[in-house]
Design a protein around this motif. Sequence first.
Motif, PDB file in Angstrom:
ATOM      1  N   GLN A  28       0.836  -1.202   0.000  1.00 32.17           N
ATOM      2  CA  GLN A  28       0.000   0.000   0.000  1.00 32.17           C
ATOM      3  C   GLN A  28       0.871   1.252   0.000  1.00 32.17           C
ATOM      4  N   GLU A  29       1.943   1.229   0.755  1.00 32.12           N
ATOM      5  CA  GLU A  29       2.855   2.373   0.811  1.00 32.12           C
ATOM      6  C   GLU A  29       3.485   2.637  -0.554  1.00 32.12           C
ATOM      7  N   ARG A  30       3.729   1.580  -1.293  1.00 30.61           N
ATOM      8  CA  ARG A  30       4.324   1.709  -2.628  1.00 30.61           C
ATOM      9  C   ARG A  30       3.293   2.032  -3.697  1.00 30.61           C
ATOM     10  N   GLY A  31       2.009   2.018  -3.314  1.00 34.11           N
ATOM     11  CA  GLY A  31       0.945   2.380  -4.247  1.00 34.11           C
ATOM     12  C   GLY A  31       0.535   1.274  -5.199  1.00 34.11           C
ATOM     13  N   VAL A  32       0.844   0.018  -4.873  1.00 32.62           N
ATOM     14  CA  VAL A  32       0.486  -1.085  -5.764  1.00 32.62           C
ATOM     15  C   VAL A  32      -0.601  -1.980  -5.192  1.00 32.62           C
ATOM     16  N   TYR A  33      -1.139  -1.619  -4.042  1.00 35.50           N
ATOM     17  CA  TYR A  33      -2.225  -2.380  -3.418  1.00 35.50           C
ATOM     18  C   TYR A  33      -3.207  -1.369  -2.859  1.00 35.50           C
ATOM     19  N   ARG A  34      -4.458  -1.517  -3.209  1.00 35.29           N
ATOM     20  CA  ARG A  34      -5.453  -0.508  -2.825  1.00 35.29           C
ATOM     21  C   ARG A  34      -5.592  -0.371  -1.309  1.00 35.29           C
ATOM     22  N   THR A  35      -5.936   0.830  -0.898  1.00 39.00           N
ATOM     23  CA  THR A  35      -6.145   1.110   0.520  1.00 39.00           C
ATOM     24  C   THR A  35      -7.628   1.196   0.851  1.00 39.00           C
ATOM     25  N   GLU A  36      -8.454   1.336  -0.181  1.00 38.05           N
ATOM     26  CA  GLU A  36      -9.905   1.358   0.022  1.00 38.05           C
ATOM     27  C   GLU A  36     -10.579   0.970  -1.283  1.00 38.05           C
ATOM     28  N   TYR A  37     -11.825   0.590  -1.184  1.00 36.29           N
ATOM     29  CA  TYR A  37     -12.599   0.195  -2.346  1.00 36.29           C
ATOM     30  C   TYR A  37     -13.485   1.350  -2.765  1.00 36.29           C
ATOM     31  N   GLU A  38     -13.657   1.493  -4.078  1.00 30.64           N
ATOM     32  CA  GLU A  38     -14.495   2.570  -4.594  1.00 30.64           C
ATOM     33  C   GLU A  38     -15.958   2.163  -4.662  1.00 30.64           C
ATOM     34  N   GLY A  39     -16.242   0.915  -4.963  1.00 29.63           N
ATOM     35  CA  GLY A  39     -17.612   0.449  -5.124  1.00 29.63           C
ATOM     36  C   GLY A  39     -18.229   0.028  -3.804  1.00 29.63           C
ATOM     37  N   THR A  40     -19.473  -0.419  -3.905  1.00 30.11           N
ATOM     38  CA  THR A  40     -20.193  -0.850  -2.709  1.00 30.11           C
ATOM     39  C   THR A  40     -20.578  -2.323  -2.757  1.00 30.11           C
ATOM     40  N   THR A  41     -20.322  -2.986  -3.902  1.00 27.17           N
ATOM     41  CA  THR A  41     -20.672  -4.401  -4.029  1.00 27.17           C
ATOM     42  C   THR A  41     -19.415  -5.219  -4.328  1.00 27.17           C
ATOM     43  N   LEU A  42     -19.500  -6.528  -4.110  1.00 30.04           N
ATOM     44  CA  LEU A  42     -18.382  -7.409  -4.415  1.00 30.04           C
ATOM     45  C   LEU A  42     -18.042  -7.321  -5.903  1.00 30.04           C
ATOM     46  N   ARG A  43     -19.054  -7.277  -6.751  1.00 32.43           N
ATOM     47  CA  ARG A  43     -18.836  -7.167  -8.198  1.00 32.43           C
ATOM     48  C   ARG A  43     -18.003  -5.923  -8.521  1.00 32.43           C
ATOM     49  N   GLU A  44     -18.326  -4.807  -7.890  1.00 34.51           N
ATOM     50  CA  GLU A  44     -17.564  -3.578  -8.127  1.00 34.51           C
ATOM     51  C   GLU A  44     -16.143  -3.693  -7.559  1.00 34.51           C
ATOM     52  N   LEU A  46     -14.344  -6.310  -7.365  1.00 34.34           N
ATOM     53  CA  LEU A  46     -13.564  -7.174  -8.238  1.00 34.34           C
ATOM     54  C   LEU A  46     -13.444  -6.600  -9.647  1.00 34.34           C
ATOM     55  N   GLU A  47     -13.990  -5.395  -9.848  1.00 38.01           N
ATOM     56  CA  GLU A  47     -13.944  -4.677 -11.123  1.00 38.01           C
ATOM     57  C   GLU A  47     -14.501  -5.520 -12.262  1.00 38.01           C
ATOM     58  N   LEU A  48     -15.673  -6.151 -12.008  1.00 39.00           N
ATOM     59  CA  LEU A  48     -16.296  -7.007 -13.011  1.00 39.00           C
ATOM     60  C   LEU A  48     -17.271  -6.253 -13.906  1.00 39.00           C
TER      61      LEU A  48
END
Length: 51
Positions: A28-44, A46-48
């Motif tokens: 996360q510190e290196r910016g390659v792993y998200r720190t929060e999710y933008e969507g509200t559903t599992l589908r979002e 997983l960016e499906l």
Amino acid sequence: MVDGFNLLPYLVPQALTDVVERLVPELQERGVYRTEYEGTTLREHLELGPA
């Protein structure tokens, strides 16, 4: 580039704790792993896209 990890907790019991407490914060510190999710559903998460 890494797109996943296989952890076998019965072989390496400390592995999951190490990933959660050490690896994830470093990524996360290196910016390659998200720190929060933008969507509200599992589908979002997983960016499906729309159903």
